[in-house]
Each structure stands twice: as C-alpha cells, then as structure tokens.
Design a protein around this motif. Structure first.
Motif, mmCIF file in Angstrom:
data_model
loop_
_atom_site.group_PDB
_atom_site.id
_atom_site.type_symbol
_atom_site.label_atom_id
_atom_site.label_comp_id
_atom_site.label_asym_id
_atom_site.label_seq_id
_atom_site.Cartn_x
_atom_site.Cartn_y
_atom_site.Cartn_z
ATOM 1 N N THR A 48 14.712 23.370 -5.581
ATOM 2 C CA THR A 48 13.378 23.867 -5.228
ATOM 3 C C THR A 48 12.466 22.729 -4.807
ATOM 4 O O THR A 48 11.761 22.813 -3.790
ATOM 5 N N ASN A 49 12.472 21.653 -5.586
ATOM 6 C CA ASN A 49 11.594 20.524 -5.301
ATOM 7 C C ASN A 49 11.881 19.929 -3.932
ATOM 8 O O ASN A 49 10.959 19.705 -3.133
ATOM 9 N N TRP A 50 13.146 19.686 -3.637
ATOM 10 C CA TRP A 50 13.481 19.019 -2.377
ATOM 11 C C TRP A 50 13.351 19.937 -1.168
ATOM 12 O O TRP A 50 13.005 19.480 -0.075
ATOM 13 N N LEU A 51 13.619 21.237 -1.339
ATOM 14 C CA LEU A 51 13.387 22.161 -0.229
ATOM 15 C C LEU A 51 11.894 22.266 0.077
ATOM 16 O O LEU A 51 11.493 22.286 1.250
ATOM 17 N N MET A 52 11.077 22.302 -0.970
ATOM 18 C CA MET A 52 9.634 22.312 -0.756
ATOM 19 C C MET A 52 9.179 21.003 -0.104
ATOM 20 O O MET A 52 8.310 21.006 0.775
ATOM 21 N N ALA A 53 9.776 19.881 -0.525
ATOM 22 C CA ALA A 53 9.435 18.591 0.082
ATOM 23 C C ALA A 53 9.781 18.582 1.562
ATOM 24 O O ALA A 53 9.011 18.075 2.398
ATOM 25 N N PHE A 54 10.938 19.165 1.915
ATOM 26 C CA PHE A 54 11.337 19.231 3.318
ATOM 27 C C PHE A 54 10.353 20.074 4.119
ATOM 28 O O PHE A 54 9.913 19.674 5.204
ATOM 29 N N LEU A 55 9.999 21.252 3.593
ATOM 30 C CA LEU A 55 9.090 22.142 4.310
ATOM 31 C C LEU A 55 7.721 21.497 4.495
ATOM 32 O O LEU A 55 7.141 21.550 5.587
ATOM 33 N N VAL A 56 7.209 20.875 3.421
ATOM 34 C CA VAL A 56 5.894 20.239 3.512
ATOM 35 C C VAL A 56 5.922 19.076 4.501
ATOM 36 O O VAL A 56 5.028 18.914 5.337
ATOM 37 N N THR A 57 6.984 18.262 4.413
ATOM 38 C CA THR A 57 7.092 17.100 5.291
ATOM 39 C C THR A 57 7.209 17.515 6.747
ATOM 40 O O THR A 57 6.566 16.946 7.636
ATOM 41 N N LYS A 58 8.045 18.527 6.989
ATOM 42 C CA LYS A 58 8.330 18.944 8.355
ATOM 43 C C LYS A 58 7.167 19.692 8.990
ATOM 44 O O LYS A 58 6.902 19.567 10.184
ATOM 45 N N GLU A 59 6.464 20.502 8.174
ATOM 46 C CA GLU A 59 5.435 21.389 8.722
ATOM 47 C C GLU A 59 4.012 20.863 8.549
ATOM 48 O O GLU A 59 3.067 21.528 8.967
ATOM 49 N N PHE A 60 3.862 19.698 7.941
ATOM 50 C CA PHE A 60 2.522 19.182 7.685
ATOM 51 C C PHE A 60 1.740 18.993 8.987
ATOM 52 O O PHE A 60 0.577 19.385 9.088
ATOM 53 N N SER A 61 2.384 18.417 9.987
ATOM 54 C CA SER A 61 1.689 18.192 11.260
ATOM 55 C C SER A 61 1.271 19.508 11.902
ATOM 56 O O SER A 61 0.158 19.634 12.432
ATOM 57 N N SER A 62 2.159 20.513 11.857
ATOM 58 C CA SER A 62 1.828 21.825 12.423
ATOM 59 C C SER A 62 0.663 22.462 11.678
ATOM 60 O O SER A 62 -0.236 23.058 12.281
#
Length: 477
Positions: free
Chosen positions: A417-431
């Motif tokens: 959960t932690n790392w999937l959330m980290a991926f989503l936040v990292t990837k979508e932060f700019s958007s």
C-alpha cells in the motif's frame, strides 16, 4: 500436533519485571538490520543528484530525457511495491535474518547494473532491482528490530529505521555533489554489503524461532541479545496460529490492526512527503529559489535532526502524542505553503530566481522578503513535522500491532500500500499541480493531514512500554 514436553510449554519470554534484560548486543543487532533502511534511503535519494548528471551525459553514456527521468525516479517505487509482497512471503518462510541477508543481493546487483549501464533500459532495470530490495528492507528491518527489542527501547530502536532512511537520502545528496552518477552507484553498494557481513553474525529473532518450535535456538538468541534467557511472555503457538487465512479477518485481533496499518501508510503518503522530496528542486524553483541542490541538502539535514530527536523521546512521549503533534504541524505548514503560492500566482515575477534563502527582488521589497521566508519556513516546518511523527511511527506501529502468525502477510499488504501510494503521488503530482494549481494541491494535502489527526485520536492505541503480546491482547480484547 505432537504434545510438547512440559519444559517446552514454559514461556521463554516473560513479562517485564525486576529481571528485565538489558543486553547491549541488541543495539548492535538493530544497527546491523538498520543498514537495510540506510541502503533504501540511499537508493531513494540517488535519483535527485543522478538525474541532472544523466541529463548532461554525452554519448556513449546513457542520457535521460524528461520522460525517462520521470520513470527513473518512479521505477524504484514500483520495484518496492513488488518487494513488499515478496518480503511478506520471505519473512514468514525463511525468517527475518535470512530475508535481510537476501535483500542485499538485489541492492548490490541493482547498483552494479546502474554502474555498468550503457543505455536507459539498463538504468531502469537497475532502479527496479534496487526498488525490489527497498521493498523487502522496508518490511523486514522494522519487524526484525521490533522482535529483538525489549519494550523500554523498542520505540527508540524502531524509530532508527526511519532515521537511517533519511540519513541515506542525505548521504546521497551530499555524495552526489562531488561524485559522478556511476561512482555514486558504486558508493551505493557499500551499505548493503556492510549489512550482509554484519547480519551474518547476528541471530534470528527469538520470537520467530519459537513459532518454528526451535526452543533451544531461541534460548541462545535471547542469551546473545539480552544477556538472559528471559524477557517477556510468549503465548503458545497452537494449530489456529499456523499462518494466515482469510477467515481470520473476522477476528478483531486481526482486522483492527489491519485497518490501522493500511490507513497509516495511506495517510503517510497523502501528507505529500514524497511529492516534496522527489520534486524538491521543482518546488524550490516554484518558490523562487535558484540553488535547489543546496535546498535539498538543507531539507535532508532537517529530516535527520528531527527524526533523531523523535527517536530519543519516542519511548517517553508515546506514539499517539507524536503523531498528533506531527499532523498538526503539517496542517499549518501545508496551509501556509499553499497560501504562499496563492499570493504569488500570476504575478510578473513568477519566473524569477534567486540564490537559496535570498528573497526575490520585487516591489514592495518588504512583501518579497516576507513571502520568500514564508515559502522556506513552510517547507522546513513541514519536513520537521513529518520527521517527528508521520515519518517513523507508521513503520514502527506496523511492526508492533500484528500477531506473529499473520505478520508476514499483513506487513506485506501495508508495505505494498505504501509504495503503490508513493508511486501514484510521485507520478501524478505534476498533473495535480496543473489541475488544482500549486496552492490547491497543498491545501488538499492539508485536508488529508487534518483527517490523519482525527484518525489518530479515534483509532490508534498507545503502544509505548507494552510487549508485543500485550498489544496483540489489546486488539483481541
């Protein structure tokens, strides 16, 4: 099951009392295990100094464009998500110690692949391998440390996991200022190699050995770690405690800590910490500071200092108090940072840059000084607030609240959960910054921080000074 001898049914681990062990080798074992999180922090921090170097690389060295650079930063989180699930399986099947030894292999291999990289795919492959190792280490190290520590120091030693992570990030920032990306990858092989050598001399946790009915080995491990064969009470391992089954989720002793563990990981990422760390340079540029590499080092130093401070008071202040304090600080800092962007949006000086910590020159001058320091102060306050609570404590609580027989599966789901959330936040932060604008993004993070404070007050029990068995009994009661 074959009936056990009367001697075998006597508890190895007794409640704390006048005979509580105080062996110092438990600190050495915790340090050896914490070299895994140090390696994981270095791998996380590696992308910040390496990406600018790889953007400037000349053939035949691989060169990153904007899209490849984005994946270079984010691939490690995908590997870590897979590593979390693999770690959950390993920690129950082969034990805590061997899992830590095994995770050194993808760490060293991944950095070696990056060192020898001739194209972008080798770089991404190396990052994926180091990410896999990060996921395993982020799960196994907290579990190992929580199971070898006695209650009076479990908060201190458990918090050292996050302390080593932020130390690794800072080490990568500092080393990246003087080393080229290939040599920086070579340096990344040192912490996992050191962990491999040290952990070979450390024992398996007594609790894990008891679940495998290896009482004599557990006695020897307890003697090595604590200088005594007695510590706390360990409940017998019966037929209903042999592994995880879905039907067990109906039991409050399973589903309550499960909900708490997963929620802690979600709130940790929704606070915006990985967005701040992965995009530190972008954020400081948006805030009108030019020397973003120095800004990253300042952020790293603040993280290390406040995480160390939290570790020292963890067993006195307690987990709940620090989580609430941390959440409140993050609410105010993200709100203030959002206010900074709201006040400066659309202004004629949005493209201006100045030296770090030097305010932008604009009219009126006093307004510029105030806004510039608002941005610096908001980021530094956020990092400090996160470091004293929501940085170390979710990992600590994850290692404390689950019963032994479901710990592998449950902690694996938490880490995933932690790392999937980290991926989503990292990837979508700019958007998200584009849709909500910077101020809206940070105000959204502030709302999540408010929710995390309310969740802490209503759902999370205090675990300081309690044995792991007492914590389990609390949820079952």
């Amino acid at each position: 099951m074959t009936p056990l001898d009367p001697e075998e049914t006597q508890p190895l681990l007794r409640p704390p009392g006048s005979g509580v062990p105080r062996g110092r080798r438990v600190f050495l074992a915790a340090f050896a295990a914490a070299l895994g999180p140090l390696s994981f922090g270095f791998a996380l921090g590696y992308s910040s100094p390496a990406i600018p170097s790889l953007r400037r690389a000349a053939p035949p060295a691989p060169r990153l464009d904007d899209d490849a650079a984005s994946w270079f930063g984010a691939t490690v989180t995908l590997g870590a998500a897979a590593g979390g699930m693999l770690g959950g399986w390993l920690v129950d099947r082969v034990g805590r110690k061997l899992s830590l030894l095994l995770c050194s292999v993808p760490f060293v291999t991944g950095f070696a692949v990056i060192t020898a990289a001739q194209d972008v795919w080798m770089l991404l492959g190396g990052r994926l391998l180091t990410g896999l190792a990060c996921g395993i280490a982020s799960l196994v190290a907290p579990v190992y440390i929580s199971e070898i520590a006695y209650p009076e120091v479990r908060g201190l030693l458990g918090s050292c996991v996050q302390l080593m992570v932020v130390t690794g990030i800072l080490l990568a920032y500092l080393a990246g200022s003087v080393l080229q990306w290939r040599w920086l990858a070579v340096l990344g092989c040192v912490p996992p190699t050191s962990m491999l050598l040290l952990m070979c001399c450390m024992p398996e946790t007594p609790r894990y050995l008891l679940t495998r009915h290896k009482r004599q080995e557990a006695l020897a491990a307890a003697q090595f770690l604590w200088g005594s064969e007695q510590g706390w009470e360990e409940p017998p391992i019966g037929e209903d405690h042999q592994g995880f089954r879905l039907a067990q989720l109906r039991r409050p002793g399973i589903y309550k800590p499960f909900v708490i563990g997963v929620s802690l990981m979600v709130f940790q990422q929704l606070s915006g910490i990985n967005a701040v760390m992965f995009y530190a340079e972008t954020i400081f540029e948006e805030a009108k500071f030019k020397d973003s590499s120095l800004a990253s080092v300042i952020v790293g130093v603040i993280q290390v200092l406040f995480t160390a401070g939290a570790a020292l008071v963890m067993d006195r202040a307690g987990r709940r108090l620090l989580l609430v304090l941390s959440g409140v600080v993050m609410v105010f800092s993200t709100s203030a940072f959002g206010a900074y962007f709201k006040l400066t949006q659309g202004g004629p000086s949005n493209s201006s840059h100045v030296d770090v910590l030097v305010p932008v020159s604009m009219e009126p001058a006093h307004a510029s000084v105030g806004l510039a320091w608002l941005a610096v102060g908001s980021v530094c306050l956020f990092i400090a607030g996160f470091a004293v609570g929501w940085g170390p404590i979710p990992w600590l609580l994850m290692s404390e609240i689950f019963p032994l027989h479901v710990k592998g599966v449950a902690t694996g789901v938490c880490v995933l959960t932690n790392w999937l959330m980290a991926f989503l936040v990292t990837k979508e932060f700019s958007s998200l910054m584009g849709v909500l604008r910077p101020y809206g993004t940070f105000w959204l993070a502030s709302a999540f921080c408010v929710t995390s404070v309310l969740f802490t007050l209503s759902c999370i029990p205090e675990t300081k000074g309690k044995t792991l068995e007492q914590i389990t009994a609390h949820f079952e009661g």
